[in-house]
Design a protein around this motif. Structure first.
Motif, PDB file in Angstrom:
ATOM      1  N   ARG A  39       5.069  12.955 -46.338  1.00 15.24           N
ATOM      2  CA  ARG A  39       5.933  13.167 -45.097  1.00 15.24           C
ATOM      3  C   ARG A  39       5.427  13.929 -43.980  1.00 15.24           C
ATOM      4  NH1 ARG A  39       9.088  14.794 -49.938  1.00 15.24           N
ATOM      5  NH2 ARG A  39      10.695  12.953 -50.465  1.00 15.24           N
ATOM      6  N   SER A  40       4.499  13.346 -43.508  1.00  9.56           N
ATOM      7  CA  SER A  40       3.597  13.813 -42.731  1.00  9.56           C
ATOM      8  C   SER A  40       3.144  13.224 -41.381  1.00  9.56           C
ATOM      9  CB  SER A  40       2.146  14.329 -43.145  1.00  9.56           C
ATOM     10  OG  SER A  40       1.451  13.076 -43.805  1.00  9.56           O
ATOM     11  N   ARG A 263       7.758  12.794 -40.155  1.00  7.50           N
ATOM     12  CA  ARG A 263       7.762  14.482 -40.108  1.00  7.50           C
ATOM     13  C   ARG A 263       8.860  15.154 -39.925  1.00  7.50           C
ATOM     14  NH1 ARG A 263       3.278  14.392 -37.668  1.00  7.50           N
ATOM     15  NH2 ARG A 263       4.027  14.934 -35.603  1.00  7.50           N
TER      16      ARG A 263
END
Length: 503
Positions: A39-40, A263
């Motif tokens: 989740r970046s 993000r």
């Protein structure tokens, strides 16, 4: 010499992709980084990953082939799919991102088990995703083999092996981080390639007015949104495409799982606009079908040996070798971006949804074991889909369309309706998923075998029936409390999570 230039450009493109895969391999830590990148990612990476995987080899190779034979109705499909990206963001992006973070979901089946409090729902949806992913992957591999055999001048089987070998290295090594970064690069190439093909082709045929006149002379149906003069793409197919591509976009697991990866929630609105815009631009490449049809009818171009070879034949015939090399890279990009997504999707269905959560009963595995297992299963998926693709059925376009419809019929009611409707039950999710998957598959086989050819697309029929069954069974069975709705509406939970993230 011309083929050598195209080949060199193609090799350089593939080397860049391999370097990204090797670089990404060092960032892999566990199952979360392998399947959703931790989740970046920012809005550009997520948006281009969504538009890239939506386009696919099915879109870049298969749909121009169908447009070559059937005309503008395929352009309508592109309009529906572009609008469908906005619909999927509107319905699912925010709740999926928030809920997945709160409950640690990595897959669609993770989310559905939480929603329906049922391991059976997890298993059934995981198997449906696995089956659809294998079918869709066959369409990608067929497109991959068709492209490389044109460039390399080798047999389909040899071309397929070369393409799959390169794909294997960077997907198995780099996982989702590699996939998203290559999607980013590949989508830029796809947009540029689509614009070059569109404006170059428009010049060759003499502009829109001239193209429309000549297509009308060939067959008036070719310039219509749907066929009215005895063609096969009738108003019923038009309505089917509306259901499958505008409404059904939100049921494509290789697309909606990208919502998990962004993000910050505030970035989703930008991602929606970027994804729809870039996808809409790549749809312009589909005009290569009508362009080729006109040039063949004029006698200025030899007819492609197969409709699936429309794009590679058009490119090699009319564009400078350097431009042709870049265009081939664009088509390869479309194929590989979706191939990597489906390989990871199929792998996660086995490793996460069935092995870890069902066989191991949710027991956490050591991060290194998670990563190793994920890679081995991905490799096994590559091998299986490669063998199935050595002699695949149907054209790329129809094979991809069937798999797309299978996902819509199997998943949309349980996911898109269930995430908002508290009355939906686990029995309804099970019935609609099993019914949607089975009907899609059976009706498609009957159509291919010539036993039964319905007026509506087979996937659209299965979708309508699975949706009705979902609603009816929900009202006939006992409503059980879901952890998703244990306190408040998911939209409220999502908004609270936004505030928490900002803090």
């Amino acid at each position: 010499m011309d083929k050598m230039i195209i080949l060199i450009i193609g090799i350089l493109y593939l080397i860049v992709i391999l370097v990204i895969g090797i670089w990404s391999s060092r960032k892999q830590k566990d199952m979360s980084t392998f399947y959703i990148g931790g989740r970046s990612f920012g809005p550009w990476l997520v948006a281009l990953a969504i538009s890239s995987t939506t386009m696919s080899g099915y879109g870049f190779v298969g749909l121009p082939a169908i447009a070559y034979e059937n005309g503008y109705i395929i352009i309508m499909l592109g309009i529906f799919a572009t609008a469908g990206i906005f619909v999927s963001f509107l319905v699912l992006a925010k709740p999926l991102r928030k809920i997945s973070e709160k409950f640690g979901s990595l897959t669609i089946s993770d989310l559905l088990e939480t929603r329906y409090n049922s391991k059976a729902v997890r298993v059934v949806t995981a198997l449906a995703i696995l089956g659809g992913a294998i079918g869709y992957q066959m369409a990608q591999y067929k497109a991959l083999g068709n492209m490389l055999q044109t460039v390399l001048g080798v047999r389909y089987e040899v071309a397929l092996f070369i393409g799959v070998a390169i794909l294997t290295v960077y997907v198995v090594a780099g996982g989702m981080i590699s996939a998203v970064w290559t999607d980013f690069i590949q989508m830029i190439i796809m947009v540029a390639g689509s614009l070059i093909v569109f404006f170059g082709g428009l010049r060759l045929v003499g502009g829109f007015s001239q193209m429309n006149r000549e297509l009308t002379q060939i067959n008036p149906d070719l310039t219509q949104a749907f066929h009215t003069n005895g063609g096969s793409m009738t108003i019923f197919i038009f309505l089917s495409y509306f259901l499958l591509y505008m409404i059904g976009q939100q049921a494509q697991p290789h697309v909606v799982t990208k919502f998990y990866m962004i993000r910050k929630l505030s970035m989703l609105k930008w991602a929606a606009f970027i994804a729809a815009l870039t996808y809409g631009l790549t749809v312009l490449l589909w005009f290569s079908g009508p362009f080729t049809r006109i040039l063949v009818e004029r006698g200025e171009m030899a007819a492609p040996a197969s409709a699936d070879l429309v794009v590679p034949t058009f490119i090699t015939t009319y564009f400078h070798p350097v431009i042709a090399g870049l265009l081939f890279a664009a088509v390869m990009a479309a194929i590989m971006s979706t191939s990597e997504a489906f390989l990871l999707l199929a792998s996660s269905s086995v490793v996460r949804d069935i092995y870890q959560q069902v066989i191991k009963k949710g027991k956490e595995l050591p991060p290194k074991k998670e990563l190793s297992l994920s890679r081995w299963v991905t490799l096994a998926t590559v091998a299986l889909t490669f063998l199935l693709s050595l002699n695949p059925p149907d054209l790329v376009g129809w094979l991809g369309n069937a798999s797309w419809g299978l996902f819509v019929a199997s998943l949309l009611p349980a996911v898109s309706i269930g995430i908002w409707w508290k009355r939906a039950t686990r029995q309804a999710a099970l019935v609609s998923t099993i019914l949607g998957f089975s009907l899609s598959l059976i009706l498609y086989i009957l159509k291919v075998k010539g036993i039964y050819t319905p007026q509506l697309d087979t996937g659209a029929i299965a979708f309508i029936i699975s949706t009705l069954s979902f609603v009816i069974v929900s009202y006939l069975t006992k409503n059980e409390k879901s952890e998703l709705f244990s306190h408040e509406d998911p939209r409220i939970q999502a908004d609270k999570l936004v505030i928490e993230n900002k803090q």
